[in-house]
Design a protein around this motif. Sequence first.
Motif, PDB file in Angstrom:
ATOM      1  N   ARG A  12       0.826  -1.212   0.000  1.00  0.00           N
ATOM      2  CA  ARG A  12       0.000   0.000   0.000  1.00  0.00           C
ATOM      3  C   ARG A  12       0.855   1.253   0.000  1.00  0.00           C
ATOM      4  NH1 ARG A  12      -4.327  -0.854   4.777  1.00  0.00           N
ATOM      5  NH2 ARG A  12      -2.367  -1.158   5.910  1.00  0.00           N
ATOM      6  N   ASP A  13       2.109   1.122   0.422  1.00  0.00           N
ATOM      7  CA  ASP A  13       3.028   2.256   0.496  1.00  0.00           C
ATOM      8  C   ASP A  13       3.641   2.479  -0.881  1.00  0.00           C
ATOM      9  OD1 ASP A  13       5.082   4.065   0.949  1.00  0.00           O
ATOM     10  OD2 ASP A  13       5.729   3.148   2.831  1.00  0.00           O
ATOM     11  N   ALA A  14       2.985   3.315  -1.678  1.00  0.00           N
ATOM     12  CA  ALA A  14       3.401   3.497  -3.069  1.00  0.00           C
ATOM     13  C   ALA A  14       4.785   4.114  -3.180  1.00  0.00           C
ATOM     14  CB  ALA A  14       2.374   4.357  -3.799  1.00  0.00           C
ATOM     15  N   GLU A  15       5.089   5.074  -2.318  1.00  0.00           N
ATOM     16  CA  GLU A  15       6.387   5.746  -2.414  1.00  0.00           C
ATOM     17  C   GLU A  15       7.538   4.777  -2.144  1.00  0.00           C
ATOM     18  OE1 GLU A  15       8.798   9.579  -0.488  1.00  0.00           O
ATOM     19  OE2 GLU A  15       6.723   9.167   0.079  1.00  0.00           O
ATOM     20  N   ALA A  16       7.439   4.036  -1.044  1.00  0.00           N
ATOM     21  CA  ALA A  16       8.508   3.100  -0.692  1.00  0.00           C
ATOM     22  C   ALA A  16       8.569   1.936  -1.676  1.00  0.00           C
ATOM     23  CB  ALA A  16       8.315   2.582   0.730  1.00  0.00           C
ATOM     24  N   GLY A  17       7.400   1.475  -2.125  1.00  0.00           N
ATOM     25  CA  GLY A  17       7.373   0.361  -3.067  1.00  0.00           C
ATOM     26  C   GLY A  17       7.990   0.715  -4.404  1.00  0.00           C
ATOM     27  N   ALA A  18       7.640   1.884  -4.923  1.00  0.00           N
ATOM     28  CA  ALA A  18       8.204   2.314  -6.197  1.00  0.00           C
ATOM     29  C   ALA A  18       9.707   2.535  -6.077  1.00  0.00           C
ATOM     30  CB  ALA A  18       7.510   3.588  -6.667  1.00  0.00           C
ATOM     31  N   ALA A  19      10.133   3.086  -4.938  1.00  0.00           N
ATOM     32  CA  ALA A  19      11.566   3.316  -4.730  1.00  0.00           C
ATOM     33  C   ALA A  19      12.335   2.004  -4.700  1.00  0.00           C
ATOM     34  CB  ALA A  19      11.793   4.098  -3.434  1.00  0.00           C
ATOM     35  N   LEU A  20      11.759   0.981  -4.067  1.00  0.00           N
ATOM     36  CA  LEU A  20      12.436  -0.308  -4.002  1.00  0.00           C
ATOM     37  C   LEU A  20      12.533  -0.939  -5.393  1.00  0.00           C
ATOM     38  CD1 LEU A  20      13.727  -2.652  -2.531  1.00  0.00           C
ATOM     39  CD2 LEU A  20      11.425  -3.499  -1.976  1.00  0.00           C
ATOM     40  N   ALA A  21      11.452  -0.884  -6.162  1.00  0.00           N
ATOM     41  CA  ALA A  21      11.496  -1.431  -7.514  1.00  0.00           C
ATOM     42  C   ALA A  21      12.556  -0.724  -8.352  1.00  0.00           C
ATOM     43  CB  ALA A  21      10.122  -1.317  -8.171  1.00  0.00           C
ATOM     44  N   ALA A  22      12.657   0.603  -8.187  1.00  0.00           N
ATOM     45  CA  ALA A  22      13.681   1.354  -8.912  1.00  0.00           C
ATOM     46  C   ALA A  22      15.078   0.961  -8.459  1.00  0.00           C
ATOM     47  CB  ALA A  22      13.458   2.850  -8.716  1.00  0.00           C
ATOM     48  N   GLU A  23      15.232   0.715  -7.164  1.00  0.00           N
ATOM     49  CA  GLU A  23      16.527   0.295  -6.626  1.00  0.00           C
ATOM     50  C   GLU A  23      16.954  -1.051  -7.209  1.00  0.00           C
ATOM     51  OE1 GLU A  23      18.426  -1.024  -2.290  1.00  0.00           O
ATOM     52  OE2 GLU A  23      16.653   0.277  -2.360  1.00  0.00           O
ATOM     53  N   ILE A  24      16.024  -1.972  -7.332  1.00  0.00           N
ATOM     54  CA  ILE A  24      16.341  -3.279  -7.913  1.00  0.00           C
ATOM     55  C   ILE A  24      16.684  -3.138  -9.385  1.00  0.00           C
ATOM     56  CG2 ILE A  24      15.388  -5.548  -8.490  1.00  0.00           C
ATOM     57  CD1 ILE A  24      13.767  -5.336  -5.861  1.00  0.00           C
ATOM     58  N   GLY A  25      15.938  -2.290 -10.074  1.00  0.00           N
ATOM     59  CA  GLY A  25      16.308  -1.982 -11.446  1.00  0.00           C
ATOM     60  C   GLY A  25      15.213  -2.221 -12.460  1.00  0.00           C
ATOM     61  N   ARG A  26      15.155  -1.365 -13.453  1.00  0.00           N
ATOM     62  CA  ARG A  26      14.180  -1.477 -14.530  1.00  0.00           C
ATOM     63  C   ARG A  26      14.367  -2.808 -15.267  1.00  0.00           C
ATOM     64  NH1 ARG A  26      11.163   2.228 -17.240  1.00  0.00           N
ATOM     65  NH2 ARG A  26      12.239   3.953 -16.180  1.00  0.00           N
ATOM     66  N   GLY A  27      13.246  -3.459 -15.531  1.00  0.00           N
ATOM     67  CA  GLY A  27      13.305  -4.744 -16.206  1.00  0.00           C
ATOM     68  C   GLY A  27      13.518  -5.904 -15.260  1.00  0.00           C
ATOM     69  N   ARG A  28      13.873  -5.601 -14.006  1.00  0.00           N
ATOM     70  CA  ARG A  28      14.106  -6.651 -13.017  1.00  0.00           C
ATOM     71  C   ARG A  28      13.077  -6.633 -11.906  1.00  0.00           C
ATOM     72  NH1 ARG A  28      19.075  -6.204 -10.208  1.00  0.00           N
ATOM     73  NH2 ARG A  28      18.805  -8.433  -9.779  1.00  0.00           N
ATOM     74  N   ALA A  29      12.319  -5.525 -11.797  1.00  0.00           N
ATOM     75  CA  ALA A  29      11.303  -5.408 -10.749  1.00  0.00           C
ATOM     76  C   ALA A  29      10.239  -4.420 -11.167  1.00  0.00           C
ATOM     77  CB  ALA A  29      11.937  -4.959  -9.429  1.00  0.00           C
ATOM     78  N   ILE A  30       9.030  -4.672 -10.682  1.00  0.00           N
ATOM     79  CA  ILE A  30       7.947  -3.712 -10.826  1.00  0.00           C
ATOM     80  C   ILE A  30       7.288  -3.542  -9.469  1.00  0.00           C
ATOM     81  CG2 ILE A  30       7.498  -4.240 -13.254  1.00  0.00           C
ATOM     82  CD1 ILE A  30       4.980  -5.801 -12.270  1.00  0.00           C
TER      83      ILE A  30
END
Length: 265
Positions: free
Chosen positions: A37-55
């Motif tokens: 539910r935490d969109a800010e933290a969730g999106a940041a984590l997906a970005a940290e893992i990397g495009r194409g590797r996480a959503i």
Amino acid sequence: MDFSGKVAVVTGGANGIGRAVALGFARGGAKVVVVDRDAEAGAALAAEIGRGRAIFCAADVTRAADVQGYVQAALDAFGAIDCFHNNAGIEGRIAPTAEYDEAVFDAVMAVNVKGVFLGLRHVLPVMIRQGRGAVVNTASIAGLVGTAGMPAYVASKHAVIGLTKVAAGEVGPLGIRVNAVCPGPIATRMVQDIARQVSPNNPESVEERYAAAIPLRRYGTPEEVANVVLFLCSDLASNVTGAQYVVDGGRTSAPALGVSQGMGR
């Protein structure tokens, strides 16, 4: 623990144990779907893992449409769900059963039980079609022993273990494993919140008192729980299903404590 070519979905994945699990899957080579539910933290984590590797997929796990949404998002992005950490949960309030607020009880049961059920309900059909998959539900030592002042949380985590056993028996013959992890006191926001509820003016004293009663004399870390989750999802645990793995520093081997002295996950 090699997850190359695997797809992992983690609910409650933006923070705490879920975050550690998501990062662990990514380090092992998996594609990761972070659900929270935490969109800010969730999106940041997906970005940290990397495009194409996480959503990241924002979802309320108590809503069937949202659960179907994160399942479909995983399939659209990566084509499969090999590993599912059914982790989202809340602690509720600290109060005796005779005084417990009905609305809070309902909220805890909705996230911790219905949310886990809905995750199983909509992920298992994908795994059944695939003929493979591993699920780890997050229970707690509160699913194994009682803790005074936490009726909703304790009831919900006992229910998670029940759901784990039922699902494991149903889908084991189809090549799918379902297990539960039972954390004890872990250094997360949840445990810190419980300490503040017990002693608003001195939460540190609650943590110190509780840690002193743990055989290892410390709280666990999210990464230590993540290591067990990753093991249970890996091929190393290929003959393990319907089990509850305790990660509590020996807490459940110590004498029982009330909530003023001790806390679950």
